[in-house]
Enzyme design. Structure first.
Site, PDB file in Angstrom:
ATOM      1  N   HIS A 177       0.834  -1.208   0.000  1.00 42.69           N
ATOM      2  CA  HIS A 177       0.000   0.000   0.000  1.00 42.69           C
ATOM      3  C   HIS A 177       0.862   1.249   0.000  1.00 42.69           C
ATOM      4  CE1 HIS A 177       0.555   0.793   4.406  1.00 42.69           C
ATOM      5  NE2 HIS A 177       0.590  -0.525   4.501  1.00 42.69           N
TER       6      HIS A 177
ATOM      7  N   ASP B  75      -0.625   4.214   0.802  1.00 42.06           N
ATOM      8  CA  ASP B  75      -1.168   5.160   1.785  1.00 42.06           C
ATOM      9  C   ASP B  75      -0.422   5.003   3.113  1.00 42.06           C
ATOM     10  OD1 ASP B  75      -2.448   2.630   2.141  1.00 42.06           O
ATOM     11  OD2 ASP B  75      -4.058   3.554   3.293  1.00 42.06           O
TER      12      ASP B  75
ATOM     13  N   ASP C   5       6.469   1.343   6.959  1.00 41.29           N
ATOM     14  CA  ASP C   5       5.119   0.867   6.612  1.00 41.29           C
ATOM     15  C   ASP C   5       4.537   1.723   5.516  1.00 41.29           C
ATOM     16  OD1 ASP C   5       2.684  -0.399   6.680  1.00 41.29           O
ATOM     17  OD2 ASP C   5       2.029   0.467   8.562  1.00 41.29           O
TER      18      ASP C   5
ATOM     19  N   GLU D 121      -5.241   0.921   2.695  1.00 42.46           N
ATOM     20  CA  GLU D 121      -4.945  -0.159   3.634  1.00 42.46           C
ATOM     21  C   GLU D 121      -5.074   0.346   5.051  1.00 42.46           C
ATOM     22  OE1 GLU D 121      -3.011  -3.140   6.099  1.00 42.46           O
ATOM     23  OE2 GLU D 121      -2.440  -1.036   5.945  1.00 42.46           O
ATOM     24  N   GLU D 122      -4.597   1.571   5.271  1.00 49.28           N
ATOM     25  CA  GLU D 122      -4.606   2.133   6.624  1.00 49.28           C
ATOM     26  C   GLU D 122      -5.986   2.674   6.996  1.00 49.28           C
ATOM     27  OE1 GLU D 122      -2.246   1.470   8.411  1.00 49.28           O
ATOM     28  OE2 GLU D 122      -0.318   1.628   7.390  1.00 49.28           O
TER      29      GLU D 122
ATOM     30  N   GLU E 138       4.470  -5.929   3.964  1.00 48.36           N
ATOM     31  CA  GLU E 138       4.268  -5.285   5.282  1.00 48.36           C
ATOM     32  C   GLU E 138       5.514  -5.468   6.162  1.00 48.36           C
ATOM     33  OE1 GLU E 138       1.964  -3.434   6.621  1.00 48.36           O
ATOM     34  OE2 GLU E 138       0.475  -3.530   5.030  1.00 48.36           O
TER      35      GLU E 138
ATOM     36  N   HIS F 297       3.952   3.687  12.323  1.00 46.76           N
ATOM     37  CA  HIS F 297       2.882   4.536  12.858  1.00 46.76           C
ATOM     38  C   HIS F 297       3.376   5.485  13.957  1.00 46.76           C
ATOM     39  CE1 HIS F 297      -0.644   1.755  11.390  1.00 46.76           C
ATOM     40  NE2 HIS F 297       0.386   1.736  10.562  1.00 46.76           N
TER      41      HIS F 297
HETATM   42 ZN   LIG Z   1       1.131  -1.372   6.325  1.00 51.47          ZN
END
Ligand SMILES: [Zn+2]
Length: 388
Positions: free
Chosen positions: A73, A75, A106, A139-140, A168, A357
């Site tokens: 992903h 995003d 990520d 995805e997020e 991931e 994150h």
């Molecule tokens: Zn991810």
């Protein structure tokens, strides 16, 4: 021109502030890297009535089977307070061999690593099959306009992936030390306990839902769901809130609520768990005379890619590239592998995810190079002898 270094592409992707559902140019950067390699690119915009449209990309090179796919992903989650970062979250700055910025772990770097690995593989001669990239911008977020819909689109077009790697951040201390062969399922359950409202001075004329809820919370919080399995830890149940919201100190409320989440292994399904939970709730309801209802919301079911030819190939390749046999794990949250597993065997393999994150999200530049080496070796090994 052969792309040899994943860092510039990773930085170009990270400089697009693609916080879900914004694309901010990220997929365009990727297309510009894939088209010169010979990929056919399909931009797929999906939407749902109550959500913003999301941009996705499916790219493929080759027409023959097998089709090896990489999924990921573009995003990212919001950076939070940008001033708390040592360098701006979308600057993609390298300091002392470490790349900082949102998406460093990520997982924009893994996408760059895979693209460069593909370029290296293609430079070696004829492609003995096809390579596909399944890249979502959702995805997020809610993940309703992303991977699942790309897979549906692929099925409609007769595109069938044979095996898939998800990029991931699965690793712990170094790139390739851990790969995921499954994930636990996740289900959130809301409990409502209805009693009878009344004056606190006359509790015998009321039926207080709070002790009933407390009894159920205590019961569920202390029940082991299982002992774990060969590939999974024991399932867990955690309460996230208990709500009564009663401002009056002289009123027994009519209702009390609570919410909990269950992370469950492959011994359970949402239906089997709900049957068990409803029986527990019914027992408390019978004892207390309160009415108890449970409603659930499933974010993903547990799945396992049974260890076999594909997982062996991945593990051996990682061992060849790093000198260390990777650990097989099923821990952590959910990922889009939960959708891909319905289509083909899927293994998740990416960078160390300890900072994902977080503020100052980062990875070692040398780990991005290492992951690129691993992906390149994986493509070589896969097409030399595709697992059945
Ligand atoms: Zn991810």
């Amino acid at each position: 021109m052969a792309m040899l270094d994943p860092l510039p592409l990773a930085q170009a992707l990270m400089r697009c502030p693609s916080v879900t559902p914004a694309d901010a140019g990220a997929l365009g950067v990727l297309e510009d890297a894939l088209q010169p390699l010979g990929f056919a690119c399909h931009r797929l915009i999906f939407t749902e009535p109550d959500s913003e449209p999301v941009d996705n990309l499916y790219a493929r090179i080759g027409t023959r089977a097998p089709l090896f796919c990489f999924a990921g992903h573009t995003d990212v989650v919001p950076p939070g307070d940008a001033k708390a970062w040592r360098s701006a979250p979308f600057d993609a700055e390298v300091r002392h061999g470490v790349l900082y910025g949102r998406g460093a772990a990520d997982m924009k770097t893994a996408i760059a690593a895979f693209v460069v690995a593909t370029a290296r593989h293609l430079a070696k001669g004829d492609l003995k099959g096809s390579i596909g990239l399944i890249i979502t911008g959702d995805e997020e977020g809610e993940a309703i306009n992303g991977t699942r819909k790309i897979l549906d689109w692929m099925t409609e077009k007769g595109e069938r992936a044979d095996h898939c790697i998800v990029g991931e951040p699965t690793s712990v201390a170094a790139a390739g030390d851990t790969l995921k062969i499954g994930r636990r399922g996740s289900m959130t359950v809301r409990v409502t306990v209805k009693g009878t409202q009344g004056h606190v001075a006359y509790p015998n004329r009321a039926n207080n839902p709070i002790p009933a809820l407390a009894a159920l919370v205590t019961k569920l919080a202390n029940l082991p769901l299982d002992q774990g399995t060969g590939h999974f830890d024991p399932s867990t149940l955690a309460f996230t809130t208990v709500d009564v919201g009663n401002p009056a100190s002289n009123v027994i409320p009519a209702e009390a609520r609570a919410t909990f989440n269950i992370r469950f292994n492959d011994l359970h399904t949402p239906d089997s768990l709900m049957a068990f939970l409803n029986a527990e709730a019914a027992a408390v309801a019978k004892q207390t005379g309160c009415e108890i209802t449970l409603t659930n919301n499933v974010s993903g079911v547990a799945f396992l890619t049974t260890p076999g030819a594909f997982t062996d190939l991945v593990a051996k390749t990682v061992e060849g590239a790093t000198g260390r046999r990777p650990e097989f794990s099923t821990s952590g949250g959910t990922s889009d592998a939960r959708f891909i597993k319905d289509h083909c065997p899927v293994v998740e393999l990416g960078l160390p995810g300890t900072t994902m994150h977080k503020t100052d999200e980062c990875v070692l530049v040398s780990d991005i190079q290492k992951l690129t080496d691993i992906y390149a070796a994986l493509l070589d090994a896969y097409f030399a002898n595709p697992p059945g």
